[in-house]
Write a protein that holds these residues in place. Structure first.
Motif, PDB file in Angstrom:
ATOM      1  N   LEU A  22      51.580  36.746  39.063  1.00  0.00           N
ATOM      2  CA  LEU A  22      52.810  37.347  39.559  1.00  0.00           C
ATOM      3  C   LEU A  22      53.185  36.734  40.900  1.00  0.00           C
ATOM      4  O   LEU A  22      52.376  36.034  41.519  1.00  0.00           O
ATOM      5  N   PRO A  23      54.397  37.009  41.386  1.00  0.00           N
ATOM      6  CA  PRO A  23      54.754  36.571  42.743  1.00  0.00           C
ATOM      7  C   PRO A  23      53.732  37.112  43.753  1.00  0.00           C
ATOM      8  O   PRO A  23      53.106  38.153  43.539  1.00  0.00           O
ATOM      9  N   ASP A  24      53.596  36.400  44.865  1.00  0.00           N
ATOM     10  CA  ASP A  24      52.588  36.729  45.876  1.00  0.00           C
ATOM     11  C   ASP A  24      52.584  38.194  46.293  1.00  0.00           C
ATOM     12  O   ASP A  24      51.520  38.790  46.438  1.00  0.00           O
ATOM     13  N   ALA A  25      53.763  38.785  46.490  1.00  0.00           N
ATOM     14  CA  ALA A  25      53.825  40.180  46.954  1.00  0.00           C
ATOM     15  C   ALA A  25      53.161  41.133  45.955  1.00  0.00           C
ATOM     16  O   ALA A  25      52.534  42.119  46.359  1.00  0.00           O
ATOM     17  N   LEU A  26      53.284  40.855  44.676  1.00  0.00           N
ATOM     18  CA  LEU A  26      52.666  41.706  43.652  1.00  0.00           C
ATOM     19  C   LEU A  26      51.196  41.352  43.410  1.00  0.00           C
ATOM     20  O   LEU A  26      50.397  42.209  43.032  1.00  0.00           O
ATOM     21  N   MET A  27      50.832  40.090  43.641  1.00  0.00           N
ATOM     22  CA  MET A  27      49.441  39.672  43.421  1.00  0.00           C
ATOM     23  C   MET A  27      48.525  40.074  44.575  1.00  0.00           C
ATOM     24  O   MET A  27      47.323  40.224  44.371  1.00  0.00           O
ATOM     25  N   GLN A  28      49.071  40.253  45.773  1.00  0.00           N
ATOM     26  CA  GLN A  28      48.236  40.565  46.937  1.00  0.00           C
ATOM     27  C   GLN A  28      47.341  41.788  46.725  1.00  0.00           C
ATOM     28  O   GLN A  28      46.142  41.709  46.978  1.00  0.00           O
ATOM     29  N   PRO A  29      47.882  42.942  46.278  1.00  0.00           N
ATOM     30  CA  PRO A  29      46.998  44.102  46.076  1.00  0.00           C
ATOM     31  C   PRO A  29      45.907  43.833  45.043  1.00  0.00           C
ATOM     32  O   PRO A  29      44.780  44.303  45.188  1.00  0.00           O
ATOM     33  N   VAL A  30      46.233  43.046  44.024  1.00  0.00           N
ATOM     34  CA  VAL A  30      45.263  42.703  42.985  1.00  0.00           C
ATOM     35  C   VAL A  30      44.133  41.882  43.589  1.00  0.00           C
ATOM     36  O   VAL A  30      42.951  42.231  43.474  1.00  0.00           O
ATOM     37  N   LEU A  31      44.489  40.805  44.249  1.00  0.00           N
ATOM     38  CA  LEU A  31      43.491  39.892  44.803  1.00  0.00           C
ATOM     39  C   LEU A  31      42.661  40.553  45.902  1.00  0.00           C
ATOM     40  O   LEU A  31      41.469  40.271  46.043  1.00  0.00           O
ATOM     41  N   GLN A  32      43.282  41.448  46.682  1.00  0.00           N
ATOM     42  CA  GLN A  32      42.548  42.132  47.747  1.00  0.00           C
ATOM     43  C   GLN A  32      41.542  43.145  47.200  1.00  0.00           C
ATOM     44  O   GLN A  32      40.585  43.494  47.881  1.00  0.00           O
ATOM     45  N   SER A  33      41.751  43.606  45.968  1.00  0.00           N
ATOM     46  CA  SER A  33      40.842  44.598  45.382  1.00  0.00           C
ATOM     47  C   SER A  33      39.624  43.959  44.717  1.00  0.00           C
ATOM     48  O   SER A  33      38.706  44.664  44.312  1.00  0.00           O
ATOM     49  N   TRP A  34      39.606  42.642  44.608  1.00  0.00           N
ATOM     50  CA  TRP A  34      38.524  41.922  43.928  1.00  0.00           C
ATOM     51  C   TRP A  34      37.664  41.158  44.915  1.00  0.00           C
ATOM     52  O   TRP A  34      38.171  40.675  45.915  1.00  0.00           O
ATOM     53  N   PRO A  35      36.404  40.932  44.625  1.00  0.00           N
ATOM     54  CA  PRO A  35      35.706  41.517  43.489  1.00  0.00           C
ATOM     55  C   PRO A  35      35.511  43.012  43.726  1.00  0.00           C
ATOM     56  O   PRO A  35      35.323  43.449  44.853  1.00  0.00           O
ATOM     57  N   GLY A  36      35.547  43.751  42.638  1.00  0.00           N
ATOM     58  CA  GLY A  36      35.380  45.194  42.736  1.00  0.00           C
ATOM     59  C   GLY A  36      35.760  45.889  41.454  1.00  0.00           C
ATOM     60  O   GLY A  36      36.248  45.272  40.511  1.00  0.00           O
ATOM     61  N   PRO A  37      35.589  47.204  41.433  1.00  0.00           N
ATOM     62  CA  PRO A  37      35.791  47.983  40.213  1.00  0.00           C
ATOM     63  C   PRO A  37      37.260  48.347  39.968  1.00  0.00           C
ATOM     64  O   PRO A  37      37.596  49.518  39.797  1.00  0.00           O
ATOM     65  N   HIS A  38      38.110  47.343  39.981  1.00  0.00           N
ATOM     66  CA  HIS A  38      39.551  47.558  39.802  1.00  0.00           C
ATOM     67  C   HIS A  38      40.045  46.669  38.674  1.00  0.00           C
ATOM     68  O   HIS A  38      39.998  45.441  38.781  1.00  0.00           O
ATOM     69  N   THR A  39      40.518  47.305  37.611  1.00  0.00           N
ATOM     70  CA  THR A  39      41.080  46.580  36.471  1.00  0.00           C
ATOM     71  C   THR A  39      42.590  46.647  36.581  1.00  0.00           C
ATOM     72  O   THR A  39      43.160  47.703  36.839  1.00  0.00           O
ATOM     73  N   TRP A  40      43.226  45.498  36.383  1.00  0.00           N
ATOM     74  CA  TRP A  40      44.681  45.397  36.516  1.00  0.00           C
ATOM     75  C   TRP A  40      45.298  44.866  35.227  1.00  0.00           C
ATOM     76  O   TRP A  40      44.738  43.978  34.591  1.00  0.00           O
ATOM     77  N   LEU A  41      46.455  45.389  34.888  1.00  0.00           N
ATOM     78  CA  LEU A  41      47.249  44.830  33.808  1.00  0.00           C
ATOM     79  C   LEU A  41      48.182  43.792  34.411  1.00  0.00           C
ATOM     80  O   LEU A  41      48.967  44.101  35.318  1.00  0.00           O
ATOM     81  N   LEU A  42      48.061  42.563  33.941  1.00  0.00           N
ATOM     82  CA  LEU A  42      48.893  41.450  34.400  1.00  0.00           C
ATOM     83  C   LEU A  42      49.570  40.818  33.194  1.00  0.00           C
ATOM     84  O   LEU A  42      49.090  40.965  32.059  1.00  0.00           O
ATOM     85  N   PRO A  43      50.669  40.085  33.411  1.00  0.00           N
ATOM     86  CA  PRO A  43      51.298  39.394  32.281  1.00  0.00           C
ATOM     87  C   PRO A  43      50.310  38.425  31.632  1.00  0.00           C
ATOM     88  O   PRO A  43      49.623  37.661  32.315  1.00  0.00           O
ATOM     89  N   ALA A  44      50.233  38.486  30.315  1.00  0.00           N
ATOM     90  CA  ALA A  44      49.332  37.600  29.567  1.00  0.00           C
ATOM     91  C   ALA A  44      49.943  36.208  29.481  1.00  0.00           C
ATOM     92  O   ALA A  44      51.150  36.058  29.272  1.00  0.00           O
ATOM     93  N   ALA A  45      49.117  35.202  29.647  1.00  0.00           N
ATOM     94  CA  ALA A  45      49.557  33.815  29.428  1.00  0.00           C
ATOM     95  C   ALA A  45      49.896  33.658  27.948  1.00  0.00           C
ATOM     96  O   ALA A  45      49.313  34.343  27.099  1.00  0.00           O
ATOM     97  N   PRO A  46      50.817  32.750  27.614  1.00  0.00           N
ATOM     98  CA  PRO A  46      51.222  32.588  26.213  1.00  0.00           C
ATOM     99  C   PRO A  46      50.059  32.271  25.269  1.00  0.00           C
ATOM    100  O   PRO A  46      50.074  32.672  24.113  1.00  0.00           O
ATOM    101  N   GLN A  47      49.032  31.600  25.768  1.00  0.00           N
ATOM    102  CA  GLN A  47      47.906  31.221  24.906  1.00  0.00           C
ATOM    103  C   GLN A  47      46.844  32.311  24.781  1.00  0.00           C
ATOM    104  O   GLN A  47      45.857  32.131  24.060  1.00  0.00           O
ATOM    105  N   THR A  48      47.018  33.442  25.454  1.00  0.00           N
ATOM    106  CA  THR A  48      46.030  34.517  25.358  1.00  0.00           C
ATOM    107  C   THR A  48      46.037  35.081  23.948  1.00  0.00           C
ATOM    108  O   THR A  48      47.083  35.480  23.445  1.00  0.00           O
ATOM    109  N   PRO A  49      44.887  35.111  23.295  1.00  0.00           N
ATOM    110  CA  PRO A  49      44.842  35.569  21.909  1.00  0.00           C
ATOM    111  C   PRO A  49      45.293  37.022  21.744  1.00  0.00           C
ATOM    112  O   PRO A  49      44.991  37.871  22.588  1.00  0.00           O
ATOM    113  N   PHE A  50      45.970  37.303  20.642  1.00  0.00           N
ATOM    114  CA  PHE A  50      46.456  38.654  20.373  1.00  0.00           C
ATOM    115  C   PHE A  50      45.303  39.645  20.238  1.00  0.00           C
ATOM    116  O   PHE A  50      45.441  40.823  20.511  1.00  0.00           O
TER     117      PHE A  50
END
Length: 184
Positions: A72-100
């Protein structure tokens, strides 16, 4: 902590399409190579879990998750990246090649960078992210130790023994686009 030899053996089991269990931050998890459809099918059969639910991917680093996500854009990715490593699971847009079979047909994928030492070392030994779900049949309580894994998930190829983390419940899942908490 398993020995380096045990970790290499576990990683080889995963590469051959095996299903493995290991301690996580709160419970024993079970998983496999997310790019192996036969292994994922076997995992879902062991859990009696629907393909439509999707699976969490956990890596030792953000870089191990990159093949599966569209950052995601930096402003939306910052909270995600700041929470890792750690017990935080995030829903992010799947890359087109991510298996169904990983996304459950969703445009989002659930991802986490683990801080659990054994799980971290397992992802490093495997060389990538792994599926990570609770070691139990769907709708039943998760395993808290290796014996419970054997009883609740017969057919698991191997179990890595170790200490659970300090959490009392599975990780929180949050939508990185909206901030909405999906699982408290």
């Amino acid at each position: 902590m398993p020995s380096p030899f045990q970790l290499r053996l576990a990683a080889a089991t995963l590469r051959k399409g095996g299903v493995l269990a290991w301690p996580t931050e709160a419970i024993y998890g079970i998983g496999c190579d997310p790019l192996n459809p036969h292994a994922v099918r076997r995992l879902l059969a062991l859990k009696q879990r629907s393909l439509s639910k999707g699976l969490i991917l956990t890596g030792a680093s953000y870089e191990q998750l990159l093949p599966f996500i569209d950052p995601l854009p930096d402003a939306l990715m910052q909270p995600v990246l700041q929470s890792w490593p750690g017990p935080h699971t995030w829903l992010l847009p799947a890359a087109p090649q991510t298996p169904f079979w990983v996304t459950g047909g969703s445009k989002l994928v659930a991802v986490r960078v683990t801080a659990h030492p054994l799980f971290h070392e397992l992802c490093l030994a495997f060389g990538g992210a792994l599926t990570s779900t609770s070691a139990n049949r769907s709708g039943h309580s998760p395993a808290g130790n290796a014996l419970e894994v054997r009883l609740r998930c017969p057919g698991t190829n191997a179990i890595l023994h170790g200490q659970l983390g300090t959490l009392t419940r599975p990780t929180t899942i949050r939508n990185a686009l909206t901030g909405e908490v999906i699982r408290p």
